[in-house]
Design an enzyme around this catalytic site. Structure first.
Site, PDB file in Angstrom:
ATOM      1  CD  GLU A 211      -2.900  -1.324   2.237  1.00 36.99           C
ATOM      2  OE1 GLU A 211      -4.066  -1.715   2.071  1.00 36.99           O
ATOM      3  OE2 GLU A 211      -2.406  -1.155   3.375  1.00 36.99           O
TER       4      GLU A 211
ATOM      5  CG  ASP B 297     -11.754  -8.480  -0.600  1.00 39.91           C
ATOM      6  OD1 ASP B 297     -10.685  -7.911  -0.322  1.00 39.91           O
ATOM      7  OD2 ASP B 297     -12.710  -8.544   0.191  1.00 39.91           O
TER       8      ASP B 297
HETATM    9  N1  SAH Z   1      -2.827 -11.435   2.588  1.00 42.57           N
HETATM   10  C1  SAH Z   1      -2.362 -10.879   3.811  1.00 42.57           C
HETATM   11  C2  SAH Z   1      -3.481 -10.586   4.800  1.00 42.57           C
HETATM   12  C3  SAH Z   1      -4.379  -9.498   4.328  1.00 42.57           C
HETATM   13  S1  SAH Z   1      -5.513  -8.974   5.535  1.00 42.57           S
HETATM   14  C4  SAH Z   1      -1.315 -11.826   4.403  1.00 42.57           C
HETATM   15  O1  SAH Z   1      -1.438 -13.017   4.264  1.00 42.57           O
HETATM   16  O2  SAH Z   1      -0.398 -11.307   5.021  1.00 42.57           O
HETATM   17  C5  SAH Z   1      -6.435  -7.809   4.615  1.00 42.57           C
HETATM   18  C6  SAH Z   1      -5.909  -6.401   4.533  1.00 42.57           C
HETATM   19  O3  SAH Z   1      -6.595  -5.695   3.507  1.00 42.57           O
HETATM   20  C7  SAH Z   1      -6.147  -5.569   5.790  1.00 42.57           C
HETATM   21  O4  SAH Z   1      -5.119  -4.625   5.939  1.00 42.57           O
HETATM   22  C8  SAH Z   1      -7.506  -4.904   5.535  1.00 42.57           C
HETATM   23  O5  SAH Z   1      -7.529  -3.564   5.940  1.00 42.57           O
HETATM   24  C9  SAH Z   1      -7.727  -4.994   4.030  1.00 42.57           C
HETATM   25  N2  SAH Z   1      -8.887  -5.783   3.566  1.00 42.57           N
HETATM   26  C10 SAH Z   1      -9.145  -6.011   2.247  1.00 42.57           C
HETATM   27  N3  SAH Z   1     -10.212  -6.820   2.103  1.00 42.57           N
HETATM   28  C11 SAH Z   1     -10.659  -7.115   3.356  1.00 42.57           C
HETATM   29  C12 SAH Z   1     -11.703  -7.964   3.863  1.00 42.57           C
HETATM   30  N4  SAH Z   1     -12.497  -8.647   3.050  1.00 42.57           N
HETATM   31  N5  SAH Z   1     -11.863  -8.044   5.203  1.00 42.57           N
HETATM   32  C13 SAH Z   1     -11.049  -7.353   6.031  1.00 42.57           C
HETATM   33  N6  SAH Z   1     -10.032  -6.581   5.620  1.00 42.57           N
HETATM   34  C14 SAH Z   1      -9.812  -6.458   4.293  1.00 42.57           C
END
Ligand code: SAH
Length: 230
Positions: A12, A196
Site C-alpha cells: 500500500e 474483494d
Molecule cells: N494477505 C495478507 C493478509 C491481508 S488482511 C497476508 O497473508 O499477510 C487484509 C488487509 O486488507 C487488511 O489490511 C484490511 O484492511 C484490508 N482488507 C481487504 N479486504 C478485506 C476484507 N475482506 N476483510 C477485512 N479486511 C480487508
C-alpha cells in the site's frame, strides 16, 4: 506542515515511496518510518502492519513523535455495497469498529462508554477529494467504512456489518486510525480501493487485486498531497 501518509501493508505504501523518490528511514517503536520532502512539504510515510492495534500505534507515532498535522490513509478494502467493484475508490465519511461488542450491557455494537460508534473524517479533506476526483476524471464513492480485526470472507458476516453499521466497505485499520486522529485533533482522510467483495472468494480476489488496487488508491492520495501543497 507535515503530512502523514499511512497504509497497513508494504504494497500500500510502495507506490507512494516510489513517487517521492528519496527518503530518510527511521526505526521507531517496532516500525519503520520514511521521511521525505515532496514538492516542498514534509511527509512521513509508513505501513503499520495489519489490524487495529498496529494501526493505532503507527497513527499515534506519526502524530505524536513525527509531528504530523494531517493524516491520509491509503489502502484496500472489501466491498459491502453492490455499487463498489474491484478497483473502485471509496472515501470514508465516518468509521466504526464492527467487532467492538459490549452489547451484554445493553450498549449498541461498536460502542463503549465515553466513546462513539462513529468517528467522522475531516470534511475539508473530503471536499478536497471531490476536486481531485473531478480533475482526475474518476468517480469516487463516499460511504461508511467498518473496521475490525477480521478478514471478512463470509457473505453473512459482511451483510450483518452492512446492516448494523450502514457500512459500504470493510477493512482492518480505518476506525482505529480515526479514533487516534480524532483524539489528537489531527484532520484525517481514509481512502480505500476495493480488492474483494468480502465473500467466500475474498482471499483469492484480494491476492489477485491487492497490488493494482493499492496503486489506484496511492495515486489518488498523491494527487491529494499535490492539492494540499498548492
Ligand atoms: N494477505 C495478507 C493478509 C491481508 S488482511 C497476508 O497473508 O499477510 C487484509 C488487509 O486488507 C487488511 O489490511 C484490511 O484492511 C484490508 N482488507 C481487504 N479486504 C478485506 C476484507 N475482506 N476483510 C477485512 N479486511 C480487508
Amino acid at each position: 506542515m507535515k503530512i502523514a501518509i499511512m497504509g497497513a501493508m508494504p504494497e500500500e505504501i510502495a507506490p507512494i515511496l516510489e513517487k517521492v523518490g528519496e527518503y530518510k528511514t527511521t526505526k521507531y517503536a517496532g516500525n519503520i518510518y520514511y521521511e521525505a520532502k515532496y514538492n516542498g512539504v514534509d511527509l512521513v510515510i509508513a505501513y503499520s502492519k495489519i489490524g487495529k492495534v498496529f494501526s493505532t500505534l503507527t497513527a499515534t507515532t506519526m502524530c505524536e513523535h513525527f509531528g504530523a498535522k494531517k493524516l491520509l490513509f491509503s489502502g484496500v478494502a472489501g466491498a459491502i455495497s453492490e455499487k463498489l467493484k474491484v478497483g473502485d475508490l471509496i472515501v470514508a465519511t465516518k468509521l466504526a469498529q464492527h467487532d467492538l461488542d459490549i452489547t451484554a450491557f445493553g450498549h449498541p455494537f461498536g460502542y463503549v462508554p465515553e466513546g462513539a460508534v462513529y468517528v467522522e473524517a475531516d470534511k475539508e479533506l473530503i471536499d478536497l477529494s471531490k476536486e481531485v476526483a473531478k480533475e482526475m476524471g474518476k468517480s469516487v464513492q463516499e460511504g461508511i467504512i467498518a473496521t475490525g480485526d477480521q478478514f471478512v470472507a463470509d457473505e453473512k458476516r459482511k451483510n450483518w456489518i452492512g446492516e448494523k453499521f450502514g457500512a459500504d466497505a470493510l477493512e482492518m485499520e480505518g476506525a482505529s486510525v480515526a479514533v487516534v486522529c480524532d483524539a489528537l485533533d489531527v484532520p484525517f482522510f481514509i481512502l480505500r480501493a476495493i480488492s474483494d467483495a468480502a465473500d467466500m472468494d475474498a482471499s483469492f480476489s484480494f491476492d489477485e487485486f491487492l497490488e493494482t488496487s493499492a496503486v489506484e488508491s496511492a495515486e489518488f492520495i498523491m494527487k491529494m498531497v499535490d492539492k494540499l501543497v498548492d
